[in-house]
Design a protein around this motif. Sequence first.
Motif, mmCIF file in Angstrom:
data_model
loop_
_atom_site.group_PDB
_atom_site.id
_atom_site.type_symbol
_atom_site.label_atom_id
_atom_site.label_comp_id
_atom_site.label_asym_id
_atom_site.label_seq_id
_atom_site.Cartn_x
_atom_site.Cartn_y
_atom_site.Cartn_z
ATOM 1 N N PHE A 12 0.828 -1.202 0.000
ATOM 2 C CA PHE A 12 0.000 0.000 0.000
ATOM 3 C C PHE A 12 0.866 1.257 0.000
ATOM 4 C CE2 PHE A 12 -2.480 3.233 2.399
ATOM 5 C CZ PHE A 12 -3.417 3.465 1.414
ATOM 6 N N ARG A 13 1.913 1.235 0.841
ATOM 7 C CA ARG A 13 2.779 2.394 0.946
ATOM 8 C C ARG A 13 3.512 2.646 -0.376
ATOM 9 N NH1 ARG A 13 6.720 4.101 -0.026
ATOM 10 N NH2 ARG A 13 8.772 4.483 0.767
ATOM 11 N N ILE A 14 3.943 1.602 -1.054
ATOM 12 C CA ILE A 14 4.658 1.810 -2.320
ATOM 13 C C ILE A 14 3.689 2.232 -3.417
ATOM 14 C CG2 ILE A 14 5.997 0.606 -4.125
ATOM 15 C CD1 ILE A 14 7.404 -0.846 -1.788
ATOM 16 N N SER A 15 2.418 1.841 -3.271
ATOM 17 C CA SER A 15 1.442 2.277 -4.278
ATOM 18 C C SER A 15 1.249 3.789 -4.224
ATOM 19 C CB SER A 15 0.106 1.565 -4.064
ATOM 20 O OG SER A 15 -0.556 2.100 -2.938
ATOM 21 N N LEU A 16 1.700 4.424 -3.140
ATOM 22 C CA LEU A 16 1.574 5.878 -3.028
ATOM 23 C C LEU A 16 2.858 6.592 -3.467
ATOM 24 C CD1 LEU A 16 -0.139 6.015 0.479
ATOM 25 C CD2 LEU A 16 -1.253 6.073 -1.750
ATOM 26 N N SER A 17 3.844 5.821 -3.919
ATOM 27 C CA SER A 17 5.117 6.425 -4.299
ATOM 28 C C SER A 17 5.150 6.737 -5.783
ATOM 29 C CB SER A 17 6.267 5.470 -3.982
ATOM 30 O OG SER A 17 6.131 4.953 -2.708
ATOM 31 N N THR A 18 6.242 7.349 -6.204
ATOM 32 C CA THR A 18 6.418 7.593 -7.628
ATOM 33 C C THR A 18 7.574 6.745 -8.139
ATOM 34 O OG1 THR A 18 7.684 9.504 -6.950
ATOM 35 C CG2 THR A 18 5.485 9.910 -7.844
ATOM 36 N N THR A 19 7.513 6.445 -9.435
ATOM 37 C CA THR A 19 8.548 5.619 -10.042
ATOM 38 C C THR A 19 9.852 6.401 -10.113
ATOM 39 O OG1 THR A 19 6.788 4.833 -11.427
ATOM 40 C CG2 THR A 19 8.984 4.096 -11.987
ATOM 41 N N TRP A 39 1.547 -8.679 -13.433
ATOM 42 C CA TRP A 39 2.842 -9.316 -13.735
ATOM 43 C C TRP A 39 3.602 -8.507 -14.787
ATOM 44 C CZ3 TRP A 39 5.195 -14.043 -12.239
ATOM 45 C CH2 TRP A 39 6.237 -14.482 -13.058
ATOM 46 N N ASN A 40 2.886 -8.105 -15.842
ATOM 47 C CA ASN A 40 3.536 -7.327 -16.910
ATOM 48 C C ASN A 40 4.002 -5.977 -16.409
ATOM 49 O OD1 ASN A 40 3.207 -9.266 -18.801
ATOM 50 N ND2 ASN A 40 1.282 -8.438 -19.601
ATOM 51 N N TRP A 72 7.032 -0.409 -10.259
ATOM 52 C CA TRP A 72 6.620 -0.996 -8.988
ATOM 53 C C TRP A 72 5.467 -0.242 -8.338
ATOM 54 C CZ3 TRP A 72 11.237 -3.358 -5.868
ATOM 55 C CH2 TRP A 72 11.967 -4.193 -6.713
ATOM 56 N N PRO A 73 5.482 1.093 -8.335
ATOM 57 C CA PRO A 73 4.341 1.783 -7.705
ATOM 58 C C PRO A 73 3.016 1.460 -8.376
ATOM 59 C CG PRO A 73 6.189 3.260 -7.860
ATOM 60 C CD PRO A 73 6.571 2.039 -8.630
ATOM 61 N N VAL A 74 2.977 1.449 -9.721
ATOM 62 C CA VAL A 74 1.701 1.156 -10.380
ATOM 63 C C VAL A 74 1.286 -0.285 -10.122
ATOM 64 C CG1 VAL A 74 0.579 0.844 -12.616
ATOM 65 C CG2 VAL A 74 1.757 2.970 -12.119
ATOM 66 N N SER A 75 2.239 -1.240 -10.162
ATOM 67 C CA SER A 75 1.825 -2.615 -9.892
ATOM 68 C C SER A 75 1.352 -2.764 -8.450
ATOM 69 C CB SER A 75 2.916 -3.632 -10.246
ATOM 70 O OG SER A 75 4.163 -3.229 -9.808
ATOM 71 N N VAL A 80 -2.195 -1.594 -8.513
ATOM 72 C CA VAL A 80 -3.037 -2.639 -9.109
ATOM 73 C C VAL A 80 -3.317 -3.725 -8.066
ATOM 74 C CG1 VAL A 80 -3.087 -4.500 -10.823
ATOM 75 C CG2 VAL A 80 -2.250 -2.253 -11.474
ATOM 76 N N ALA A 81 -2.273 -4.128 -7.329
ATOM 77 C CA ALA A 81 -2.435 -5.179 -6.312
ATOM 78 C C ALA A 81 -3.351 -4.712 -5.188
ATOM 79 C CB ALA A 81 -1.075 -5.575 -5.755
ATOM 80 N N THR A 82 -3.210 -3.443 -4.779
ATOM 81 C CA THR A 82 -4.037 -2.939 -3.677
ATOM 82 C C THR A 82 -5.515 -3.003 -4.038
ATOM 83 O OG1 THR A 82 -2.244 -1.447 -3.126
ATOM 84 C CG2 THR A 82 -4.350 -1.019 -2.074
ATOM 85 N N ILE A 83 -5.843 -2.548 -5.266
ATOM 86 C CA ILE A 83 -7.252 -2.577 -5.683
ATOM 87 C C ILE A 83 -7.748 -4.014 -5.795
ATOM 88 C CG2 ILE A 83 -8.905 -1.884 -7.472
ATOM 89 C CD1 ILE A 83 -7.860 0.656 -6.894
#
Lengths: 303, 272
Positions: A33-40, A261-262, A270-273, A276-279
């Motif tokens: 969750f925390r990385i989903s809030l980060s930027t690439t 996976w892609n 990593w942030p976008v994936s 995706v995982a969080t949702i």
Amino acid sequence: MGKLTSGLYNRLVIAIPYTWLLLFFLAPFFIVFRISLSTTAIAMPPYEPVFSLADGWAGLWSKIGELSFDNYSYLTEDSLYFNAYVSSVVIAGISTFLTLLIAYPIAYGMAQAPRTIRPTLVMLVILPFWTSFLIRVYSWIAILKPEGLFNQLLLSLHIIDSPLIILNTNTAVYIGIVYSYLPFMVLPLYSALEKMDGTLIEAAQDLGCTPIKAFWRVTFPLSIPGVVAGCMLVFIPAVGEFVIPDLLGGSQTLMIGKTLWNEFNANRDWPVSSAVATILLMILVIPIVFFQNAQAKAEERGK
Amino acid sequence: MLRWTRFNIISVTLGFAFLYLPIVLLVIFSFNESKLVTVWGGFSTKWYVSLLSNQGLLDAAWVTIRVGLLSATAATILGTMAALTLVRYTRFRGRMLFSGMIYAPLVMPDVITGLSLLLLFVAIGFDRGFWTITLAHTTLTMCFVAVVVQSRLLSFDQSIEEAAQDLGAPPVRTFFEITLPIIAPAVLSGWILAFTLSLDDLVIASFTSGPGATTLPMRIYSQVRLGVTPEINAVCTILIAIVTVGVICASVVTKRREIQRQRDERAAAAGA
């Protein structure tokens, strides 16, 4: 003295697996969750900000300020993700229903088999599950491809004139999911049906029910805990399935597990994936909670 | 009314045919002379011979076996503890969370488990490789062990343990001398299940592995994507043989123990 050691013993028995799961199962979700809030970022690890204890409190606060929900709004902007979620849920739903249709007669037959051979039948259902999942999916390629065994059989029987295109379509994905998850559906159904009291059906028939009516009014309602458990065991992992759509599905097969996976492996985002995982996790938490409640209720009833 | 009717026999037979057809075909075609996976070119064992010179595949197999042995053993210890917790300690703070964490990994899609563990290892600066795969597999499979052992513990007469404790055995000794021998079959099948799940896993291993640690499924997967070769069929057949032999041995051992136990019980009853 005895009390003391037994208190310590009890606490250790609880604490060791508990701590392990907190560390390696629950904590990772917070990190996702925390990385989903980060930027690439082009760095290792490939995201920003990276928290570090060396920053002190002030540094930590300023970095928390850098977190944003941009990845989530990105997911809503690109229709690819929305479509992938929807089609995963649809594919998983259809496959779950098909699995139920195929598994029910098998489980029913097993539950009615002579008592002596039932353990062997259960063993035979579990055995393929103990041979590699990847191998079993892989062998379907040789069966389903245009020059594959299925088409050879149909052609030699003159049922069809030209090979059917099954591999690399959604049909192949359905076959793969139904096949791979069949034991997960058969076993809970079997244990629900096996417990059933046969005299109930006799009573229903004595009171004038036809066998089919007796099935729908007595057998099926009694097997509902098994149906729910089986459907959850198939549906939830099927939504995030990666291997089956990747090996058997085609380019038009869109599933969120494959997208994740892609995003991770090919785009290295990593942030976008993580987003995706969080949702995906949020979509799945609802059936999991439902499943746990149903299980708790079944346990109550068992007692 | 419970009858083994023709309809029942047919549905069970068809169901098993569906389950076993791909496996049987795979084994047959691993002995195929022809390189084409769907055309029979005569019996041959050449793919098994060529396996022996495929160093990449052999290395991957060795990694997989070591990961499997280590993680299954760790998972069995942790999973048995977790099962004891689930069955024996019905009241403690956070029990709901605990049972949730036992059941959730059973249904969680691999991509989520894999990604989340990878991000954990990166966040704590743990170098990815052999050990991270082992840790990940331990976490996943301990939950399966817990469920298997739990079902055995539920049907277990707790008064035997209480008797041992009343006679002065400390808890650890009670566990090793009374509880463990009784639940041993479930612990063993939990271990086997954990081992085969670990052998089987592609997605979690791919996420948590690093340079130098490729497992067999990862290797098979990358070769399948490049094109199907009969060599893969041969590897798969060997894996199937190993699992089948393991499962048969385990069931023979369990059956023997069961018979022995029944005999003991009868003898005890006769003695009394």
